[in-house]
Write an enzyme that holds these catalytic residues in place. Structure first.
Site, PDB file in Angstrom:
ATOM      1  N   ARG A   3      11.186  -0.592  11.139  1.00  0.00           N
ATOM      2  CA  ARG A   3      10.124  -0.488  12.134  1.00  0.00           C
ATOM      3  C   ARG A   3      10.254  -1.543  13.217  1.00  0.00           C
ATOM      4  NH1 ARG A   3       4.675  -0.131   8.676  1.00  0.00           N
ATOM      5  NH2 ARG A   3       3.964  -1.323  10.483  1.00  0.00           N
TER       6      ARG A   3
ATOM      7  N   LYS B 123       0.831  -1.217   0.000  1.00  0.00           N
ATOM      8  CA  LYS B 123       0.000   0.000   0.000  1.00  0.00           C
ATOM      9  C   LYS B 123       0.864   1.265   0.000  1.00  0.00           C
ATOM     10  CE  LYS B 123      -2.072  -1.265   3.838  1.00  0.00           C
ATOM     11  NZ  LYS B 123      -1.430  -2.584   4.095  1.00  0.00           N
TER      12      LYS B 123
ATOM     13  N   ARG C 213      -9.814   0.127   8.822  1.00  0.00           N
ATOM     14  CA  ARG C 213      -9.401  -1.252   9.111  1.00  0.00           C
ATOM     15  C   ARG C 213     -10.483  -2.034   9.840  1.00  0.00           C
ATOM     16  NH1 ARG C 213      -3.371  -0.178   9.029  1.00  0.00           N
ATOM     17  NH2 ARG C 213      -2.342  -2.126   9.515  1.00  0.00           N
TER      18      ARG C 213
ATOM     19  N   ARG D 190      11.604  -5.318   5.054  1.00  0.00           N
ATOM     20  CA  ARG D 190      11.236  -3.913   4.765  1.00  0.00           C
ATOM     21  C   ARG D 190      12.131  -2.920   5.492  1.00  0.00           C
ATOM     22  NH1 ARG D 190       5.119  -2.011   5.378  1.00  0.00           N
ATOM     23  NH2 ARG D 190       5.252  -2.992   7.426  1.00  0.00           N
TER      24      ARG D 190
ATOM     25  N   ARG E  84      -0.316  -9.486  13.366  1.00  0.00           N
ATOM     26  CA  ARG E  84      -0.906  -8.486  12.460  1.00  0.00           C
ATOM     27  C   ARG E  84      -1.733  -9.160  11.360  1.00  0.00           C
ATOM     28  NH1 ARG E  84       4.496  -5.504  11.318  1.00  0.00           N
ATOM     29  NH2 ARG E  84       3.422  -4.423   9.643  1.00  0.00           N
TER      30      ARG E  84
END
Ligand code: ADP
Ligand code: ADP
Ligand code: ZN
Length: 208
Positions: free
Chosen positions: A155, A14, A89, A123, A166
């Site tokens: 992160r 996204k 969400r 990431r 998640r």
């Protein structure tokens, strides 16, 4: 003009696509995850409340998120709509959003669970400009980021243990929204398990 929602599991791409679509549409990216991380870093009341949920891979309460969005949508750059990334969400968030601003397109980026862990665990992003990179799938140039202010950022929640919760949270609380938006006739499903450029092309066609 109205707003766009980028929808999909964590690691679907996204944020990656938002940066590209922003150039084409002129709509600013509104990422509730980025807003929450900024609140955590600034130690605001919202940040203090949100941190425990984020570290555990759970959703921050709807009320907190809806208040963030209500404020954000009043800013000058949002007059022509925005591109939501990671919001809504839950169904209550989507219902609240429908009272706040019109949504013309929901772009659902579909990626199988089996690909998500590798995407999230590799990431990193540029602290200078926010562009998202990946250790193997989309590495930064040896000379650093094009923005000229390269700093590698990772992160805290991008680890294998948190990814699984998640994903569980996504399937339980977020994925039902796809059907909700489908019934409204504004859902566009895109195969996100392909090259980044191909996905961008399909999203731009869906937005035409
Ligand atoms: P999201 O915002 O949905 O959580 P990101 O845009 O941050 O997802 O992407 C998650 C990770 O996967 C990043 O490291 C990114 O570079 C990488 N990525 C994004 N799109 C693709 C793709 N089409 N193929 C492979 N890796 C991708
Ligand atoms: P990703 O797309 O990689 O899952 P985000 O940056 O969108 O990550 O979100 C990081 C964390 O912030 C989530 O795991 C959750 O705790 C919180 N969060 C972000 N957006 C929302 C939202 N709309 N509702 C509730 N919690 C959220
Ligand atoms: Zn940069």
């Amino acid at each position: 003009m109205s707003s766009i929602v980028l929808f999909g599991p964590p690691g679907a791409g996204k944020g990656t696509q938002a940066a590209r679509i922003m150039e084409a549409t002129g709509l600013p990216q509104v990422s509730t995850g980025d807003m929450l991380r900024a609140a955590v870093n600034a130690n605001t009341l919202t940040g203090i409340e949100a941190k425990g949920y984020m570290d555990a891979g759970k959703l921050v309460p709807d009320e907190v998120i809806i208040n963030l969005i209500k404020d954000r949508i009043l800013e000058d750059d949002a007059v022509n709509g925005v591109m939501f990334d990671g919001f809504p969400r839950t169904i209550p968030q989507a219902e609240a959003l429908s009272q706040i601003t019109a949504v013309s397109h929901v772009i659902a980026i579909e990626v199988p669970d089996s690909k998500i862990v590798d995407r999230i665990c590799g990431r990193y992003s540029c602290g200078g400009c926010g562009l998202v990179y990946h250790d193997t799938f989309n590495p930064v140039a040896a000379s650093g980021c094009d923005c000229g202010n390269w700093q590698e950022k990772r992160r805290a929640d991008d680890n294998a243990a948190t990814v699984q919760s998640r994903l569980d949270t996504y399937h339980l609380q977020t994925s039902p929204l796809a059907q909700w938006y489908k019934e409204k006739g504004i859902l566009h499903s895109i195969d996100g398990d392909r090259a980044i450029d191909q996905i961008t092309g399909d999203i731009l066609v869906a937005l035409e």
